[in-house]
Design a protein around this motif. Structure first.
Motif, PDB file in Angstrom:
ATOM      1  N   UNK A 121       0.811  -1.220   0.000  1.00  0.00           N
ATOM      2  CA  UNK A 121       0.000   0.000   0.000  1.00  0.00           C
ATOM      3  C   UNK A 121       0.842   1.266   0.000  1.00  0.00           C
ATOM      4  N   UNK A 122       1.918   1.258   0.791  1.00  0.00           N
ATOM      5  CA  UNK A 122       2.724   2.477   0.977  1.00  0.00           C
ATOM      6  C   UNK A 122       4.217   2.168   0.815  1.00  0.00           C
ATOM      7  N   UNK A 123       4.664   1.841  -0.387  1.00  0.00           N
ATOM      8  CA  UNK A 123       6.091   1.503  -0.560  1.00  0.00           C
ATOM      9  C   UNK A 123       7.028   2.655  -0.240  1.00  0.00           C
ATOM     10  N   UNK A 124       6.535   3.913  -0.342  1.00  0.00           N
ATOM     11  CA  UNK A 124       7.419   5.057  -0.139  1.00  0.00           C
ATOM     12  C   UNK A 124       7.714   5.370   1.318  1.00  0.00           C
ATOM     13  N   UNK A 125       7.118   4.646   2.269  1.00  0.00           N
ATOM     14  CA  UNK A 125       7.428   4.905   3.680  1.00  0.00           C
ATOM     15  C   UNK A 125       8.483   3.932   4.206  1.00  0.00           C
ATOM     16  N   UNK A 126       8.972   3.024   3.337  1.00  0.00           N
ATOM     17  CA  UNK A 126       9.978   2.056   3.753  1.00  0.00           C
ATOM     18  C   UNK A 126      11.341   2.449   3.195  1.00  0.00           C
ATOM     19  N   UNK A 127      12.345   2.376   4.048  1.00  0.00           N
ATOM     20  CA  UNK A 127      13.719   2.664   3.643  1.00  0.00           C
ATOM     21  C   UNK A 127      14.631   1.703   4.376  1.00  0.00           C
TER      22      UNK A 127
ATOM     23  N   UNK B  13       9.254   4.903   7.976  1.00  0.00           N
ATOM     24  CA  UNK B  13       9.183   6.335   8.256  1.00  0.00           C
ATOM     25  C   UNK B  13       7.758   6.631   8.723  1.00  0.00           C
ATOM     26  N   UNK B  14       7.576   6.624  10.045  1.00  0.00           N
ATOM     27  CA  UNK B  14       6.224   6.761  10.591  1.00  0.00           C
ATOM     28  C   UNK B  14       5.646   8.153  10.347  1.00  0.00           C
ATOM     29  N   UNK B  15       6.504   9.169  10.267  1.00  0.00           N
ATOM     30  CA  UNK B  15       6.011  10.508   9.950  1.00  0.00           C
ATOM     31  C   UNK B  15       5.397  10.530   8.556  1.00  0.00           C
TER      32      UNK B  15
END
Length: 655
Positions: free
Chosen positions: A25-31, A36-38
């Motif tokens: 759903x949200x690949x751009x919050x993983x690094x 990246x909870x913010x």
């Protein structure tokens, strides 16, 4: 029938399942740092996280500050000379240095800062597997010594398995950053660096180089066709790699390539030529911003020669009656490339004339420069068959090292970089020397164009084997090398340079085919590390603060490094009452590093240095160095300094 594995009997891993759903759903919050909870809160509509105060444009990763700092940390090592592993030690100006390139780059700063004209590197590609360069930066020299078996192994990690650590890009960038910073300091003001890279780190490397070298100094990203068929096991058959090219400053430039045979399509009594339109075809320039370059040129239509070219003039006369203005295909005002003075002096009145008119099909006239230029700018796509990776393997076979060299770069690829980026007696550096292709390329290019480039190659002594139950077992890609007696990549590289030197063909065979080998090690000067429980013994043991077992030559070359002297500088020696005196750089520096000089020998040794100094008559101040512990007492040391100072040698030091 397959057995049920233990993990199959475990209950579902709910956390892992939830993470996988979130990734969808949200690949751009993983690094690499996790979630990246913010960013996740923002994507879920939480307007409270819209503070832009901490947002910055640029490349960042965990450990970047530490990686930047390690480039500033001075080295405590030295380079030990190895004449036995060298070729033509006394005459060569080429250097081969075995050791971790991070420490070596630091050690070379004093001697070679702002002196290297061109750098080519082919760093380990980050495929997610292991790369061998140590990542414990704060103990870099210790790491190197443990890695090479010079000190006890304490379980330190020598390679970076980027997949299992979850820091695929982080470890690679932290490895590259300090090395690139140090490399930039070595480049001359007009220097250039070429870096081979593939898709895995190309984007990150580009951003890193923008930061290290400056975005304005980015020249180009060359696409190199490395595989004609492509990697057909992938959805897209990948056929290329990249060459990132950066300048050191606005003073940098590249050479040009020779045009292929027949590239000059016309010929007259003076030789071949091409016709270049005198009108400036760049749409940014025209009458509106270059009014001095907008003027009429007149053609003598009755003077057309056998080449179809007519004479021109800046003045209208009865003969020169056809007016030509610089206008584009749509009839809009453009401008000429040359001003009137240049047109007269370098065109109309030149011998032979270089600017002519030629009639167009519609009856009008164009103005052309007769160009006899035989070179052309390199293009940003290199597709010639000589650049494909397979050529590197073919070249290895020619020198009977097929299967020994691991993924060697094509010789012609590096030769073209060397040709474009250097000339004359420039220094070319490669601090990921690998199979030694850069050294081979420098020698081969010198043989072709008669230049005297010299190289500095640095290679980590990466083993070709692993230890299993105390036995040496060859690594997968190094089996042939190990079976042929090569235990490190550095040994392979040196052997390739030796063999390739003997195989070089060209019009100029009077080239430097040798190299001086140096090996990274700890300093010859002992670090003061007293035993607090027995200070008296510590003081006595530190009377000679040079490491036991090191030779005069070892100490001499550390002295050169610390003084900022070129390691290929000429060194001569003389014997005076069984003591060796060295003259470095034709008398710029003298050294007598014997372990003992008694009071009866002081005057004779001092006079020997004075007489040699008079013979050489160096133009700059001379420095003289002795081993401090060599003198039997302070009186002897004082007398030596007095003898030298009375004869105009005022810089006398002891180690």
């Amino acid at each position: 029938m397959k057995k049920v594995q233990p993990e199959e009997g475990e209950s579902a891993d709910i956390v892992s399942a939830n993470i996988e759903r979130l990734k969808e759903l949200f690949p751009d919050v993983f690094s690499e740092g996790g979630v990246d909870f913010e960013a996740l809160r923002q994507l879920l509509g939480d307007a409270k996280v819209l503070d832009e105060g901490e947002e910055k444009y640029g490349l960042n990763w965990h450990g970047k500050k530490k990686a930047r700092q390690i480039a500033l940390t001075p080295s405590t090592g030295t380079l030990l000379p190895c004449p036995e592993a060298s070729v033509d030690w006394d005459t060569t100006k080429n250097l081969f240095i075995e050791g971790d390139n991070l420490e070596v780059l630091k050690l070379l700063q004093k001697s070679y800062a702002n002196k290297v004209k061109m750098i080519y590197i082919d760093p380990p590609y980050n495929t997610g597997k292991e790369f061998i360069y140590p990542d414990k930066f704060q103990e870099n020299l210790d790491t190197y010594l443990k890695y090479t078996g010079q000190v006890d192994d304490e379980g330190i990690k020598f390679s970076s398995n980027t997949e299992t650590t979850g820091r695929k890009h982080t470890n690679w960038l932290s490895m590259m950053m300090p090395r690139l910073k140090l490399a930039r300091d070595l480049l001359s003001k007009d220097g250039v660096i070429f870096i081979s890279i593939d898709d895995n780190e190309q984007a990150h490397l580009k951003k890193l180089c923008d930061e290290v070298f400056g975005e304005a100094n980015f020249l180009t990203q060359v696409i190199v066709q490395s595989n004609k068929r492509g990697q057909t096991y992938k959805e897209i058959a990948k056929c290329h790699e990249y060459l990132l090219v950066y300048y050191k400053s606005e003073e940098s430039s590249l050479g040009e390539l020779e045009k292929t045979t027949g590239a000059l399509p016309f010929e007259d009594e003076h030789g071949g030529y091409d016709l270049w339109e005198l009108r400036n075809r760049n749409p940014k320039f025209g009458r509106h911003n270059r009014p001095n370059l907008f003027y009429p040129i007149y053609v003598n239509s009755k003077s057309v020669n056998e080449e179809g070219l007519a004479l021109i003039s800046l003045e209208r006369t009865e003969e020169f009656d056809c007016e030509v203005l610089p206008r584009n295909s749509e009839g809009a005002d453009s401008c000429w490339r040359w001003g009137k003075d240049k047109l007269v002096n370098e065109g109309i009145n030149a011998s032979p004339k270089t600017v002519w008119a030629k009639q167009k099909r519609d009856g009008g006239w164009n103005i052309y420069e007769k160009s006899r230029k035989s070179t052309t700018k390199a293009k940003s796509i290199w597709t010639d068959t000589k650049f494909i990776s397979e050529q590197g393997t073919v070249e290895a076979g020619r020198i009977d090292m097929g299967g020994v060299l691991e993924f060697p770069k094509p010789l012609e690829l590096i030769k073209q970089c060397v040709f474009l980026g250097s000339s004359d007696d420039d220094i070319v550096m490669d601090f990921f020397a690998g199979s030694g292709t850069t050294a081979h390329a420098v020698m081969a290019q010198n043989a072709e164009d008669g230049a005297n480039r010299r190289y500095i190659c640095v290679q980590l002594p990466e083993p070709t084997f692993e230890l299993e139950d105390g036995k040496k077992v060859p690594k997968k890609h190094s089996k042939t090398a190990f079976e042929q007696g090569f235990e490190t990549i550095a040994e392979i590289s040196r052997e390739r340079i030796k063999r390739s030197a003997n195989s070089i063909e060209g019009s100029n065979q009077d080239i430097d085919k040798g190299f001086r080998t140096f090996k990274l090690s700890n300093s010859n000067i002992q670090v003061w590390n007293p035993d607090r429980s027995d200070l008296e013994e510590s003081l006595l043991s530190h009377q000679d603060h040079l490491v036991e077992g090191r030779t005069e030559q070892d100490v001499l070359y550390e002295l050169l490094l610390k003084r900022g002297v070129d390691l290929s500088v000429p060194i001569e020696s003389r014997e005076v009452i069984d003591r060796t005196i060295f003259s470095i750089g034709y008398g710029v520096l003298f050294a007598c590093l014997s372990e003992s000089i008694n009071k009866d020998q002081v005057e004779e040794i001092g006079q020997g240095i004075v007489e040699w100094h008079r013979e050489l008559a160096p133009s700059s101040d001379t420095h003289v160095f002795f081993r401090d512990s060599a003198f039997s007492d302070d009186v002897s040391k004082t007398n030596m300094a007095a003898i030298l100072e009375q004869n105009g040698i005022n810089h006398v030091r002891s180690l």
